[in-house]
Each structure stands twice: as C-alpha cells, then as structure tokens.
Design an enzyme around this catalytic site. Structure first.
Site, PDB file in Angstrom:
ATOM      1  N   SER A  85      30.100 -27.222  77.932  1.00  0.00           N
ATOM      2  CA  SER A  85      29.812 -26.362  78.312  1.00  0.00           C
ATOM      3  C   SER A  85      30.145 -25.739  79.657  1.00  0.00           C
ATOM      4  O   SER A  85      29.501 -24.747  80.086  1.00  0.00           O
ATOM      5  CB  SER A  85      28.120 -26.833  78.831  1.00  0.00           C
ATOM      6  OG  SER A  85      28.323 -28.069  79.747  1.00  0.00           O
TER       7      SER A  85
ATOM      8  N   SER B 112      28.846 -23.166  84.524  1.00  0.00           N
ATOM      9  CA  SER B 112      28.761 -23.924  83.359  1.00  0.00           C
ATOM     10  C   SER B 112      28.667 -22.400  82.420  1.00  0.00           C
ATOM     11  O   SER B 112      28.484 -21.411  82.923  1.00  0.00           O
ATOM     12  CB  SER B 112      27.710 -24.595  83.234  1.00  0.00           C
ATOM     13  OG  SER B 112      26.522 -24.095  83.716  1.00  0.00           O
ATOM     14  N   TYR B 113      28.341 -22.791  81.300  1.00  0.00           N
ATOM     15  CA  TYR B 113      28.364 -21.572  80.169  1.00  0.00           C
ATOM     16  C   TYR B 113      26.886 -21.044  80.421  1.00  0.00           C
ATOM     17  O   TYR B 113      25.960 -21.691  80.637  1.00  0.00           O
ATOM     18  CB  TYR B 113      28.181 -22.476  78.690  1.00  0.00           C
ATOM     19  CG  TYR B 113      27.971 -21.464  77.578  1.00  0.00           C
ATOM     20  CD1 TYR B 113      28.973 -20.574  77.389  1.00  0.00           C
ATOM     21  CD2 TYR B 113      26.862 -21.469  76.745  1.00  0.00           C
ATOM     22  CE1 TYR B 113      28.747 -19.681  76.474  1.00  0.00           C
ATOM     23  CE2 TYR B 113      26.939 -20.723  75.706  1.00  0.00           C
ATOM     24  CZ  TYR B 113      27.827 -19.760  75.364  1.00  0.00           C
ATOM     25  OH  TYR B 113      27.798 -18.563  74.388  1.00  0.00           O
ATOM     26  N   PRO B 114      26.854 -19.659  80.448  1.00  0.00           N
ATOM     27  CA  PRO B 114      25.756 -19.101  80.989  1.00  0.00           C
ATOM     28  C   PRO B 114      24.654 -18.709  79.848  1.00  0.00           C
ATOM     29  O   PRO B 114      23.725 -17.908  80.319  1.00  0.00           O
ATOM     30  CB  PRO B 114      26.336 -17.732  81.704  1.00  0.00           C
ATOM     31  CG  PRO B 114      27.388 -17.406  80.876  1.00  0.00           C
ATOM     32  CD  PRO B 114      27.870 -18.932  80.372  1.00  0.00           C
TER      33      PRO B 114
ATOM     34  N   ASP C  20      26.345 -22.348  70.820  1.00  0.00           N
ATOM     35  CA  ASP C  20      25.338 -21.786  70.487  1.00  0.00           C
ATOM     36  C   ASP C  20      25.378 -21.572  68.940  1.00  0.00           C
ATOM     37  O   ASP C  20      26.359 -21.627  68.185  1.00  0.00           O
ATOM     38  CB  ASP C  20      24.882 -20.582  71.298  1.00  0.00           C
ATOM     39  CG  ASP C  20      26.021 -19.473  71.295  1.00  0.00           C
ATOM     40  OD1 ASP C  20      26.792 -19.564  70.379  1.00  0.00           O
ATOM     41  OD2 ASP C  20      26.043 -18.795  72.111  1.00  0.00           O
TER      42      ASP C  20
END
Length: 649
Positions: free
Chosen positions: A153, A353-355, A121
């Site tokens: 991710s 997965s990536y939150p 991100d």
C-alpha cells in the site's frame, strides 16, 4: 531461477526495484519510451527457498487492453444502436498499449515466475490479469502455479520487502467484477450515446450556434450517456430546480432576553433564549401564545432546567479517498481531479500511502507511532512541534498525547487509510498542489492520533407561562487535535448566567419576531462527492472522473461566487434529466438506484454469490426495455429541450 515483476506505472517499478536490489540494478530501455526494464538479483521470494533469483522488473501504463465493438461491423452509423446490447466485443490495443504488451511478451519468454505489482484494488487485479494473459502468449510455462501478486500500500522499504516475501494470488473474482462493469458500461454507454446524439445533436448544435463543416468529425457534438454520469448530473439538476422553484415563506417566533444584573448576577451577562417550538408559519397562533404569556406571566419566568455536562469534539476518522477529495475541495479549494492527481504523485514518490482506499480503520498491529516520530523529526515543518508534543511523555500534565486512531465502519481489506509514509524535506521534488495535499494528509493523520477536544456545555431552560425557552453556551477546556487541524472550528460561545433551579427571573425583553425561509445554496463539489459516495455512484477512484466528464460534456458548469465555487447545470443538462423524467425513466437514469444495484451485484461477484454472465444478462435485459421506451419517445426529448431552453433563456 528467473522472475518477471510488473508494476502498474514505471515510477512504481523504479522505486520497488531500487528497494529489492539495494540500489544495485541495471536499467534498459523497453519497446515503449516511457517504460524501463530494471534488472537485479533478489533472494527473498518464498518460492525460491531463499535462493537468489534473476529479476526483471518492468511496468505497464494502466490498462493493457480496451474492450470495444468491431468497428467494421458496429461502427457509428453502420448498425442500429440497439444491436450493441448483444454484439460481440473484442479486446483491442492502442499503438502505445501494443508497444508495452510487446515488452511484456519479450521479457516473459525465459521467466519461471510472474509477480504482479499493480495497485491493490479491483482495477489492479484486472490489469494484473491482462499482464498475465499477455505474458502467456510467449511463455506457456507461466500458469496459475507460477503467478503471484504482491500486496502493498506504500513504498516504504520494509513494507515493500514484506510484500515481496509474502506474495498472494490474483483475485479472479475481482477480475470478473471489473470485466462485468467494463462490458456493461460499454454496451449501455455506446448504445445510448448514439441514440441521444442521433436524436438531439442537430437541435442542440443549432441552439448553441455550433456549425459543423461537411465531413468534419471533430466538430460533431456528442451527447453522451454514462450510467454514473447521469445520476451525478441528476444531483446537480435536483438542487438547481429546488432553488429555482423555491418560494419563500414568512415565519414567526418568540425570543426572551434576560440580563444578569436583573437577577442579581454581578457579571451582568445578557442572554437570549430561543422558543422550544422553533418557528411557526401561522402568525395568529404565535401572536396568541405571545399575548397569553404577557397577560398571564408578565415579565417573570421560572428556571426549570439547568444542565451542565462535559462534551467532546471527536477527532476525525482515518482518511479515505472520498474524504480526501471532499475535504480538499472544501478546505483547499482544489477540485477532486486535482487533489487525487496530487495524491497519486505523492504516492509514486513514496511520501504517502496508496491514495485509493475505502478503509477508515487502521490495523491494530500497524506501528503508527513510528510514523508520528518521522513527522516529529521533520525540522522546519509547521506541524513538527505538534508531533513532538504528542509523543512527549516527560510532562505528565499535558492534555494531548498519542492515541491509536478510532475505527470507522469501512474496511476494503486491500489498503489501510491514507497516511504519510516519510517526512517531507524542504527540498523535496514536489509542486505546490502536491505540497498542499501532503500537508492536509499529515495534519489529518496527526489529528487522528490525538486526543478528542474537550469542552463544557451549559443549557438553561425557562418556563414562561408553560412555554419553554432554551439557551446554551460552550466553554472549550482542551483543544487537543484542533491545534493541528486549522480547518475545523470549535469555539467558545456565549457565557451563561449563573441561575439556579426554580429561580424566578425578570425578563428584560420579550419579542415576537418574524423572518423568511431561505432557499438551499447551489451544489458545491464537496457536497456532490458526498452524495455520490453515499449513493454508490462511482468508486472512490472514479468519482472525480465522472464529475469532470459531465463538465466536459457541457452538462454542468462551475460558477465562482466570492471564494466558493458552485456547480450549476446547463440548458442541455437540465433538458436531459427532465426529458428522461418525462418518459418515465428518472429512476433508471437520473437517480442513483440502477447504478447502486449494479455495484451491489459486482460485490456479489467478488464474494462468489453471483456470476458475470448472470449480472450482464439481467442488467442488459433492463436496458433493452429502457432503450425501447426512449426510441418510442424521441419527440418528447426534443420537446422538453425546447421548453427548458425557452424557460432558462
């Protein structure tokens, strides 16, 4: 060929190292006790032409540096806060950050390539840049050509291997956007925090009965300003004042009741029909309608519309961070900070997965059916049989079956929606909060991959002397995704009588009824999250932090009523919002417009249509004007505080 890989957290570095090394790795201590260095060989990097590389993987612990003002010149009480809008800023490191940076420098000395494995991100791009800058201090051979970033991710093995084999480049525009936000938040936050504290702290402390020992900094009350904190506070205060200023009003309406037995319907169903005009606040007008209908139509009405149609209850969209926080607050009674912290731990342990994602659309190429299969194979879970039924193609008559999720309108191009990666074993090393969040993520995902619920609605309209009255009923035919999503209610409503078009019916009861309007309920955290997201206050990852910050500053408090918790402002919180309204700065401080404008500018930096310098110059110029107006009206802020304290005491 030697490669240095750096992750954002030690848990990620450990997991990735185990995957890339096949479990064949050496673990060494670093200069910081919570960071380890993992050494192994790997032959999948594209720049190595399938050759074997000696890899050291390590990590940071979030940001590697902080930006601040020179304390000797610009410390609290050493300058006019207005000077901070133009003061120089410096990068600084805490003791822990310096130890982590030293490890980066040590490990980078003999490396040929640097690969960043931070979260994908904006913030992760900036942390990656910090790592790169630190690594270059000990190895000038590291440059843009030898710098890569892995895009991933979640921590499923094949996904991590794919990320290692296909690295990208750091997004320097995203780095500039984060740098812009950090500098603006520092300049505006520190200058206005000092101004507000110097202006109001003594009065607020006296009012709260807080005494400060001579020379004691720890007990000094700080009245902080933040460009996200104040609009967040504004939402809570606005709801509080709407409730406090609410004056109930009486209204009137008309209801008709018919009985099936009076119409020759053997079911004998009694049905209430509501007036299409709704309710009116003029009693005489409603009474006039009522008496005219009685006088001219008596107890007879005519069926003027019978409409039956299929209706669906759509399955949910794929899960975003904001939706996760909102629904965990609403359904699980966990606050945003708790739910996001639990999701982070589940991600680090490889379960989800990536939150942190704004995306509510799954890529069409993503193999989601295999993820459903993993849940179907998880013996003992409350949803495994549902997942098996979803994939069962042996029963052609089943109504529910696997479907690719529907797509929302958001795609941040960084991470897919939140979803389970592996099934949760009975002996998994997670706590109760993590288990609850994991269950929510799985159930939401399975609901996304299911059929919509289906039902049938019937609506009947009656004409009573040209006044229309309606009644509707719902019959659920197929529950489908609702069977795995217990928090969503969609139930059979009243059964409708069997009436035909143009049929004359006998009215069993015609009533003119009255009631009173009711005030809105206090703000829930779930509602606050929705308002912040809709108005661009904070990011999916920082919304929880802003809510917790204004709680910690005693601007709002959480009050429990029954099973529900509501957010209400304190005297100080109300006084701050009203104070800035009084001096004419409500649109810039307690409303979301200023922050939303800045977020739009950051997106323009990311797409290349604006630069960091232009955005900072424009916004700082505005804040200088806000600061001047505030200094000219300090007395008004104090007067408003006194008025609010007296009115709420």
């Amino acid at each position: 060929m030697k490669v240095l890989c750096v992750a954002e957290k030690n848990s990620i570095a450990k997991a990735v190292s185990n995957i890339l090394s096949g479990g064949q790795l050496r673990v060494n201590n670093s200069t910081y006790k919570y960071v380890k260095n993992y050494e192994f060989t790997f032959n999948g990097f594209p720049f190595a032409n399938n050759g074997s590389c000696e890899v050291t993987m390590t990590s940071v612990a979030g940001h590697l540096t902080s930006i601040d003002f020179d304390g000797a010149r610009y410390g609290w009480g050493k300058c006019n806060p207005a000077e901070l809008f133009d003061a120089g800023v410096v990068n600084s490191k805490s003791k822990d950050q310096e130890q982590i940076a030293q490890n980066i420098r040590n490990e980078a000395r003999d490396k040929d390539y640097l690969i960043i494995w931070t979260d994908c991100d904006r913030e992760g791009e900036y942390i990656g840049w910090e790592i790169y800058e630190e690594a270059r201090k000990s190895n000038s051979r590291l440059n843009d050509h030898t710098l890569y970033r892995a895009v991933f991710s979640h921590l499923e093995r094949n996904h991590v291997l794919q990320a290692a084999r296909n690295p990208n480049k750091l997004d320097k525009r995203a780095v500039q956007a984060v740098g812009t936000r950090m500098e603006l938040d520092l300049r505006t936050g520190v200058s206005f925090t000092r101004l507000l504290t110097d202006t109001m702290a003594k009065k607020v402390q006296n009012a709260m009965g807080i005494t400060q020992r001579q020379g004691s900094k720890n007990e000094r009350l700080v009245i902080s300003y933040g460009p996200c904190q104040f609009p967040t506070l504004g939402f809570v205060v606005d709801r509080f004042e709407r409730i406090r200023n609410f004056k109930k009003e009486e209204f009137w309406n008309i209801q008709l009741t018919i009985r099936g037995e009076d119409q020759g319907d053997p079911t004998g169903i009694t049905t209430v029909f509501q007036w299409e005009r709704g309710h009116l606040f003029d009693r005489l007008a409603v009474l006039t309608f009522y008496e005219m209908c009685l006088e001219l139509a008596g107890n007879k009405a005519k069926v003027v519309n019978v409409k039956s149609k299929a209706t669906n209850k759509w399955r949910p969209l794929p899960l975003t961070t904001v939706e996760l926080q909102k629904n965990c607050s609403r359904y699980l009674k966990m606050n945003a900070k708790q739910s996001l912290a639990a999701a982070e731990k589940l991600y680090q342990k490889g379960f989800i997965s990536y939150p942190r994602t704004e995306t509510d659309t799954f890529p069409q190429a993503m193999d989601l059916k295999s993820l459903v299969e993993k849940q179907a194979q998880s013996d003992g879970s409350a949803w495994s049989s549902y997942a098996r039924d979803l994939l069962d193609e042996s029963n052609p008559n089943r109504t529910n079956k696997y479907r690719f999720p529907r797509s929302g309108s958001h795609d941040d191009k960084a991470h897919p929606p939140i979803h389970p990666v592996i099934a949760l074993g009975a002996n998994a090393n997670i706590d109760a909060s993590e288990r609850r969040v994991y269950e929510y993520v799985v159930r939401h995902f399975l609901a996304c991959c299911s059929e919509d619920a289906r039902g049938h609605t019937t609506t009947i309209s009656l004409n009573w002397n040209n006044e229309i009255f309606n009644a509707s009923g719902l019959v659920i035919l197929e529950r489908n995704w609702l069977d795995v999503y217990p928090w969503m209610k969609w139930e059979n409503s009243k059964v409708m009588p069997k009436l035909d078009m143009n049929q004359e019916v006998t009215i069993f009861k015609a009533e003119m009824k009255s009631g009173f309007t009711s005030p809105p309920k206090p703000m829930t955290e779930s509602e606050l999250i929705m308002l912040m997201d809709a108005n661009g206050i904070g990011t999916d990852a920082t919304i929880a932090e802003h809510i917790e910050k204004i709680k910690a500053r005693n601007y709002i408090k959480s009050d429990k009523v029954g099973k529900e918790s509501y957010l209400n402002p304190t005297v100080l919180g109300v006084a701050l919002v009203r104070g800035f309204e009084t001096i004419g700065l409500e649109d810039s401080f307690s409303k979301p417009f200023q922050r939303r404008e800045m977020e739009d500018d950051l997106k323009k930096i990311c797409d290349g249509s604006l630069t960091k310098d232009v955005v900072i110059h424009d916004i700082i110029d505005k804040y200088k004007g806000y600061y001047h107006r505030t200094t000219q009206n300090k007395g008004a802020l104090l007067q408003v505080y006194d008025r609010v304290k007296n009115s709420l005491s």
